[in-house]
Enzyme design. Structure first.
Site, PDB file in Angstrom:
ATOM      1  N   GLU A 268       0.826  -1.207   0.000  1.00 16.31           N
ATOM      2  CA  GLU A 268       0.000   0.000   0.000  1.00 16.31           C
ATOM      3  C   GLU A 268       0.862   1.260   0.000  1.00 16.31           C
ATOM      4  OE1 GLU A 268      -2.371  -3.424   1.159  1.00 16.31           O
ATOM      5  OE2 GLU A 268      -0.472  -2.682   1.960  1.00 16.31           O
TER       6      GLU A 268
ATOM      7  N   HIS B 221       7.798  16.565   9.785  1.00 13.75           N
ATOM      8  CA  HIS B 221       8.994  16.829   8.991  1.00 13.75           C
ATOM      9  C   HIS B 221       8.876  16.526   7.501  1.00 13.75           C
ATOM     10  CE1 HIS B 221      11.291  17.921  12.505  1.00 13.75           C
ATOM     11  NE2 HIS B 221      10.729  16.896  13.116  1.00 13.75           N
TER      12      HIS B 221
END
Length: 162
Positions: free
Chosen positions: A76, A103
């Site tokens: 996935e 981040h």
């Protein structure tokens, strides 16, 4: 927040439980998986549909995330990241998801139903929903560089050769 979700047969049951959790938390959930359990469905279709929907909504300036659930989550992640602009990550821990949101502005979480409990999945999804991208200049530059390579095969005009 709008959440685009999908699951293959290996993640279908967990995906539907997580869909309920998200709706109960007040999120708008758009389901891109099968309407019923189908042993023959595959993760690439659902993962790519979720990726495309997340990017379309981001392009429309909507606050959006994606969640795909499969057996391991690995396929996935790979399939979702084939969508230009997708930043899919594997579900490892709530701390990992928080760091990835802060981040790298991760926008899709891939969950491996075979390797996670319902409670841990909920915790990681909550981290995905509740953590903001910090918009640190170095982090933003790296995302732009990655997007540039994805679109042109270069970074700041420099061909990346192997």
């Amino acid at each position: 927040m709008r959440i685009h979700m999908g699951a293959n047969y290996e993640g279908y049951e967990l995906g539907r439980q997580l869909e309920t959790h998200l709706k109960d938390s007040g999120h708008e959930v758009v389901w891109h998986g099968a309407d019923f359990y189908d042993f023959e469905d595959d993760y690439p279709l659902f993962s790519m549909r979720v990726g495309q929907a997340v990017i379309a909504d981001e392009d429309a300036a909507l606050e959006v995330r994606g969640i795909v659930v499969g057996g391991s989550g690995a396929g996935e992640v790979i399939a979702s990241n084939k969508v230009n602009g997708a930043r899919a990550i594997a579900s490892i821990s709530a701390e990992y998801v928080t760091h990835a949101r802060q981040h790298v502005n991760a926008n899709i979480l891939a969950i491996g139903a075979a390797f996670i409990t319902l409670e841990d999945a909920k915790s990681q999804i909550d981290a995905l929903m509740n953590t903001k991208f910090l918009m640190v200049l170095d982090d933003a530059r790296r995302i732009v560089n990655t997007n540039e390579f994805e679109n042109s095969g270069t970074i700041e005009g420099w061909m990346i050769e192997h």
